[in-house]
Design an enzyme around this catalytic site. Structure first.
Site, short mmCIF file in Angstrom:
data_model
loop_
_atom_site.label_atom_id
_atom_site.label_comp_id
_atom_site.label_asym_id
_atom_site.label_seq_id
_atom_site.Cartn_x
_atom_site.Cartn_y
_atom_site.Cartn_z
N TYR A 97 -7.23 22.24 -18.99
CA TYR A 97 -7.10 21.23 -19.38
C TYR A 97 -6.12 20.20 -18.50
O TYR A 97 -5.11 20.59 -18.43
CB TYR A 97 -7.15 20.40 -20.76
CG TYR A 97 -7.20 19.15 -20.91
CD1 TYR A 97 -8.51 18.77 -21.29
CD2 TYR A 97 -6.30 18.17 -20.95
CE1 TYR A 97 -8.80 17.20 -21.52
CE2 TYR A 97 -6.45 16.88 -20.98
CZ TYR A 97 -7.80 16.38 -21.37
OH TYR A 97 -7.90 15.02 -21.65
N ARG A 152 -10.73 10.21 -11.22
CA ARG A 152 -10.77 11.68 -11.95
C ARG A 152 -12.26 11.75 -12.74
O ARG A 152 -13.18 11.00 -12.59
CB ARG A 152 -9.79 11.80 -13.17
CG ARG A 152 -10.26 10.86 -14.51
CD ARG A 152 -9.23 11.18 -15.52
NE ARG A 152 -9.16 12.54 -15.92
CZ ARG A 152 -9.79 12.81 -17.37
NH1 ARG A 152 -10.54 12.01 -17.67
NH2 ARG A 152 -9.83 14.19 -17.61
N ASN A 212 -14.23 13.76 -15.52
CA ASN A 212 -14.59 14.11 -16.98
C ASN A 212 -16.03 14.70 -17.30
O ASN A 212 -16.93 14.33 -16.65
CB ASN A 212 -14.34 12.89 -17.94
CG ASN A 212 -13.90 13.24 -19.45
OD1 ASN A 212 -13.37 14.49 -19.64
ND2 ASN A 212 -14.47 12.47 -20.39
N GLU A 261 -18.36 12.14 -15.75
CA GLU A 261 -18.21 11.00 -15.64
C GLU A 261 -17.21 10.73 -14.40
O GLU A 261 -16.28 11.67 -14.51
CB GLU A 261 -17.35 10.45 -16.88
CG GLU A 261 -18.27 10.28 -18.04
CD GLU A 261 -17.36 10.05 -19.17
OE1 GLU A 261 -18.19 9.56 -20.28
OE2 GLU A 261 -16.39 9.86 -19.45
N TYR A 292 -14.57 20.10 -30.16
CA TYR A 292 -14.42 18.75 -29.84
C TYR A 292 -15.54 18.20 -29.04
O TYR A 292 -16.05 16.88 -29.18
CB TYR A 292 -12.88 18.40 -28.88
CG TYR A 292 -12.83 17.15 -28.24
CD1 TYR A 292 -12.72 15.85 -29.34
CD2 TYR A 292 -13.09 16.69 -27.28
CE1 TYR A 292 -12.62 14.46 -28.57
CE2 TYR A 292 -12.62 15.58 -26.49
CZ TYR A 292 -12.59 14.47 -27.28
OH TYR A 292 -12.63 13.22 -26.74
N LYS A 293 -15.94 18.95 -28.01
CA LYS A 293 -17.07 18.50 -27.36
C LYS A 293 -18.38 18.58 -28.05
O LYS A 293 -19.47 18.28 -27.54
CB LYS A 293 -17.02 19.00 -25.90
CG LYS A 293 -15.76 18.56 -25.06
CD LYS A 293 -15.76 19.22 -23.68
CE LYS A 293 -14.90 18.93 -22.85
NZ LYS A 293 -14.87 17.56 -22.39
#
Length: 339
Positions: free
Chosen positions: A38, A225, A227, A267, A318-319
């Site tokens: 991460y 960036r 994501n 993204e 989380y995802k």
């Protein structure tokens, strides 16, 4: 390589969305290493970027333009609160209009044109059949509020961040294709507040360093960036408001359909300082690719397997990958015989 817009496809119901071979080749695959780590991974968004890539221009217009604009219209009709702007953000919304119209007319002159006569501007969007003359800064001369008008003509979601007290606040946006977050809920929050749910990053101090970096971005020096997450079906709108429409999709995955139904969702996030308001334009451009299409690139296929194997359990949860994560690892292993 420039991918021309094609006829409208759907991101719901029958899911007719597909990627051409060229769209697959220019997909922004987000993993530079075999093992997942991460990080904020912010880098300069130097313009123009490499020709034909998603990094070439500030706003990437590709073959899905008409489809995404049709989807945005549907979402806003279902829930107008997906477009919000606090009163003090009016100048920032006009900053966005200027930035979008100016760059899009320069980067895609075959699709867009802009003429300025002082504050009297004429904008033409040939893809959507729009031709309007308006007074810059006067919302009464536009057919819609400034943010909604321009937000319905660019691909990807738009958030506009107000900078004050050495912090950033989400005070305006048009968000119709979010990855499980809500503009209505996050509106007005500070940078740390709206990133509160993200695991691991807070212990590492990543967001504190990121905020310090972002508040120092100057005009004319955008940064970017990538994501990522996984989603089921080619669905753009995975907002909390529409959870009943997509929440059960994760239960539909089988070894037989996993390649067709599981999508890598990436993204391209760009932050660009705007000169009049000092606000930060935060564009969130979403790209979707099915596992079947992804594995046509052997290097991506191998790396995707290794990334999934090393993904920390906190991020799996989380995802929202828990229900099919082991199945996906097993399916991807066939493309990574060395591991």
């Amino acid at each position: 390589m420039r991918v021309a817009p094609k006829p409208i496809q759907t991101f719901r119901d029958d899911f007719t969305y597909t990627n051409s071979d060229d769209a697959i080749k220019r997909f922004p695959f987000p993993f530079p290493e075999d093992e997942y780590m991460y990080s904020v991974n912010i880098e300069p968004h130097a313009l123009p970027g490499p020709e034909g890539t998603v990094y070439e221009h500030l706003f990437d217009i590709d073959e899905h333009y008409l489809s995404e604009m049709a989807e945005r219209k549907i979402v806003l009709e279902e829930n107008p609160q997906r477009c919000l702007a606090m009163p003090h953000m009016d100048l920032a919304c006009w900053d966005f209009i200027d930035r979008a119209m100016t760059t899009m007319s320069q980067d895609y002159p075959e699709y867009f044109s802009l003429q300025k006569d002082g504050d009297l501007w004429t904008w033409e969007n040939r893809l959507l059949g729009i031709h309007d003359t308006f007074t810059f800064g006067d919302s009464d001369t536009l057919p819609q509020p400034a943010l909604e008008y321009m937000g319905c003509q660019v691909q990807g979601d738009i958030a506009i961040l107000d900078q004050r007290e050495n912090d950033l606040f989400l005070d305006a946006g048009i968000v119709t294709c979010p990855a499980d977050w809500s503009l209505a809920f996050d509106a007005g929050m500070s940078f740390s507040e709206w990133h509160g749910p993200v695991p691991l990053a807070h212990e590492a101090g990543i967001f504190e360093r990121a905020l310090k970096y972002l508040t120092a971005i100057p005009v004319g020096r955008p940064v970017r960036r990538l994501n990522w997450t996984l989603t089921i079906n080619a669905r753009m709108d995975t907002s909390p408001e529409t959870y009943p429409n997509w929440g059960t999709d994760r239960d539909s995955i089988t070894p037989e359909n996993i390649g067709a139904k599981v999508y890598l969702r990436v993204e391209l996030q760009v932050l660009d300082r705007m000169p009049r308001s000092n606000g930060l334009l935060f564009s969130i451009r979403t790209y979707l690719i099915s596992m079947n299409d992804l594995v046509t690139n052997p290097e991506w296929a191998k790396r995707m397997h290794r990334i999934m194997k090393t993904l920390p359990p906190e991020l799996v949860e989380y995802k929202g990958l828990s229900r099919y994560h082991p199945m996906l690892i097993k399916w991807l292993k066939q493309f990574d015989l060395e591991n």
